[in-house]
Design a protein around this motif. Structure first.
Motif, PDB file in Angstrom:
ATOM      1  N   GLU A 197      33.774  46.760  45.852  1.00 25.03           N
ATOM      2  CA  GLU A 197      33.953  47.839  46.812  1.00 25.03           C
ATOM      3  C   GLU A 197      33.384  47.482  48.185  1.00 25.03           C
ATOM      4  O   GLU A 197      33.314  48.339  49.061  1.00 25.03           O
ATOM      5  CB  GLU A 197      33.289  49.119  46.290  1.00 25.03           C
ATOM      6  N   SER A 198      32.991  46.212  48.347  1.00 21.77           N
ATOM      7  CA  SER A 198      32.329  45.767  49.584  1.00 21.77           C
ATOM      8  C   SER A 198      33.053  44.595  50.233  1.00 21.77           C
ATOM      9  O   SER A 198      32.427  43.704  50.796  1.00 21.77           O
ATOM     10  CB  SER A 198      30.874  45.391  49.279  1.00 21.77           C
ATOM     11  N   ARG A 199      34.361  44.568  50.111  1.00 23.47           N
ATOM     12  CA  ARG A 199      35.212  43.547  50.743  1.00 23.47           C
ATOM     13  C   ARG A 199      35.061  42.174  50.098  1.00 23.47           C
ATOM     14  O   ARG A 199      35.188  41.144  50.743  1.00 23.47           O
ATOM     15  CB  ARG A 199      34.942  43.455  52.254  1.00 23.47           C
ATOM     16  N   PHE A 200      34.793  42.175  48.775  1.00 19.05           N
ATOM     17  CA  PHE A 200      34.795  40.938  48.008  1.00 19.05           C
ATOM     18  C   PHE A 200      35.695  41.116  46.797  1.00 19.05           C
ATOM     19  O   PHE A 200      35.806  42.217  46.252  1.00 19.05           O
ATOM     20  CB  PHE A 200      33.389  40.578  47.503  1.00 19.05           C
ATOM     21  N   ASP A 201      36.325  40.031  46.358  1.00 20.23           N
ATOM     22  CA  ASP A 201      36.808  39.967  44.992  1.00 20.23           C
ATOM     23  C   ASP A 201      35.618  39.548  44.143  1.00 20.23           C
ATOM     24  O   ASP A 201      34.901  38.607  44.502  1.00 20.23           O
ATOM     25  CB  ASP A 201      37.929  38.931  44.858  1.00 20.23           C
ATOM     26  N   ALA A 202      35.403  40.227  43.019  1.00 17.91           N
ATOM     27  CA  ALA A 202      34.232  39.936  42.195  1.00 17.91           C
ATOM     28  C   ALA A 202      34.612  39.940  40.721  1.00 17.91           C
ATOM     29  O   ALA A 202      34.246  40.847  39.970  1.00 17.91           O
ATOM     30  CB  ALA A 202      33.125  40.944  42.480  1.00 17.91           C
ATOM     31  N   PRO A 203      35.346  38.925  40.277  1.00 16.65           N
ATOM     32  CA  PRO A 203      35.700  38.859  38.857  1.00 16.65           C
ATOM     33  C   PRO A 203      34.445  38.742  37.987  1.00 16.65           C
ATOM     34  O   PRO A 203      33.531  37.975  38.296  1.00 16.65           O
ATOM     35  CB  PRO A 203      36.541  37.576  38.767  1.00 16.65           C
ATOM     36  N   VAL A 204      34.399  39.520  36.919  1.00 14.56           N
ATOM     37  CA  VAL A 204      33.299  39.453  35.953  1.00 14.56           C
ATOM     38  C   VAL A 204      33.784  38.636  34.768  1.00 14.56           C
ATOM     39  O   VAL A 204      34.776  38.993  34.119  1.00 14.56           O
ATOM     40  CB  VAL A 204      32.874  40.869  35.513  1.00 14.56           C
ATOM     41  N   VAL A 205      33.117  37.532  34.502  1.00 13.90           N
ATOM     42  CA  VAL A 205      33.585  36.579  33.490  1.00 13.90           C
ATOM     43  C   VAL A 205      32.464  36.279  32.500  1.00 13.90           C
ATOM     44  O   VAL A 205      31.280  36.469  32.798  1.00 13.90           O
ATOM     45  CB  VAL A 205      34.078  35.272  34.146  1.00 13.90           C
TER      46      VAL A 205
END
Length: 339
Positions: free
Chosen positions: A177-185
């Motif tokens: 929600e802060s202008r990043f892609d943040a995949p959780v792996v």
């Protein structure tokens, strides 16, 4: 959650700034003139789309915060050579209600290299990895610039050594929600070893002007990466390849120059440009040298680049000041000696 960004330089300042912009509770940890500027004027975050002035809390360390909160998240963004000392400063910090940071709080290693998580796990119960794809620059006190749009970066996150839990899901959500892609792996270190191979160009960029002969520069960098791939394969260490990374990245991170904030180079180049006296390549090229030595795989080019970049840092030499033809000859010499 309150995010305590330990090391508010290029990467840390960009992550902390974007989190603060999105309304998250953020504390920046810095030192020297950078800390003074943050405390006086707030953080200035430059992006291709905006020039933001963010009134973020800034401190020099845990003592200024008193007791930490039980919902605090420590995001470690210092260079790898500083990790052990910094973690020791925070490990015994008291947490409200009893206990210490090392016992209770998550620490997220948002750093290049692959040794930081292991170092953190010696002290902290809950450790997470974050693979940083975030072109950014910090050369002026109080100012950082994040060069990509529409997303500022891709920050792949997961529990260390592997797995997913509710904490990292929430962190990934807040980053997304802060202008990043943040995949959780569940295999974050596979991503960080893939990034390690890409970071092998840091030493080349730090010591030589690669733009003077881009074709030769790419050949030199490829010699280092080939050594890295051989070493990782010999050690049985899985890593993300370029095709998989590009498929994830797509067109969501377009690098854009920001007027008034030229990005001369990556993190190692910036360390030399700021004259910090140290450089991270012991944990990049040096990591490949270490793995190679443990497995009997020659890595003469990475060992050379580790030595050269360390010498540049110790002697205060300007980044890019070794002519690329001289560097190419040095690479050929060490390869010939190893054969």
């Amino acid at each position: 959650m309150r995010y305590i960004i330990i090391g508010a330089g290029a990467v840390g300042g960009s992550i902390g700034g974007r989190l603060a912009e999105a309304g998250r509770d953020v504390v920046l940890v810095a030192r020297g003139a950078h800390l003074e500027a943050l405390q006086r004027d707030g953080l200035r975050l430059l992006t291709p789309d905006s020039d933001l002035r963010l009134p973020v809390t800034a401190v020099s360390g845990p003592r200024e915060l008193g007791e930490l909160r039980r919902d605090d998240v420590l995001i470690l963004c210092v260079k790898s050579q500083d990790t052990a000392n910094v973690l020791n400063q925070w490990a015994l910090a008291p947490v409200a209600g009893g206990g210490t940071a090392a016992e209770l709080l998550p620490v997220v290693c948002a750093q290049n290299g692959v040794e930081n998580e292991r170092t953190a796990l010696r002290l902290f119960q809950n450790v997470y990895g974050l693979c940083v794809w975030l072109p950014s620059v910090h050369l002026e006190p109080g100012v950082v610039a994040a060069n990509c749009t529409p997303q500022s970066g891709i920050l792949t996150v997961g529990r260390y050594p592997d797995g997913i839990d509710d904490v990292i899901k929430q962190i990934g959500h807040d980053l997304a929600e802060s202008r990043f892609d943040a995949p959780v792996v569940d295999d974050v270190m596979r991503w960080k070893y893939g990034k390690l191979l890409n970071n092998l160009d840091n030493a080349f960029e730090a010591v030589s002007d690669l733009s003077s002969d881009e074709e030769l520069a790419e050949r030199l960098i490829e010699t280092g990466r080939e050594e890295g791939i051989r070493a990782l394969n010999a050690a049985g260490i899985p890593f993300v390849g370029a095709a998989e990374r590009h498929a994830v990245q797509g067109d969501r991170m377009r690098f854009t120059e920001i007027p008034g904030a030229p990005r001369g180079g990556g993190s190692s180049w910036q360390s030399l440009a700021r004259g910090t006296g140290s450089i991270e390549t012991d944990y990049l090229s040096g990591e490949i040298s270490l793995i190679g030595r443990m497995r009997g795989i020659p890595t003469p080019v990475n060992a050379l680049m580790q030595r050269l970049s360390a010498r540049f840092a110790a002697e205060g030499r300007a980044p890019g000041s070794l002519p690329i033809e001289e560097l190419a000859q040095m690479v050929r010499d060490v390869q010939d000696s190893a054969n």
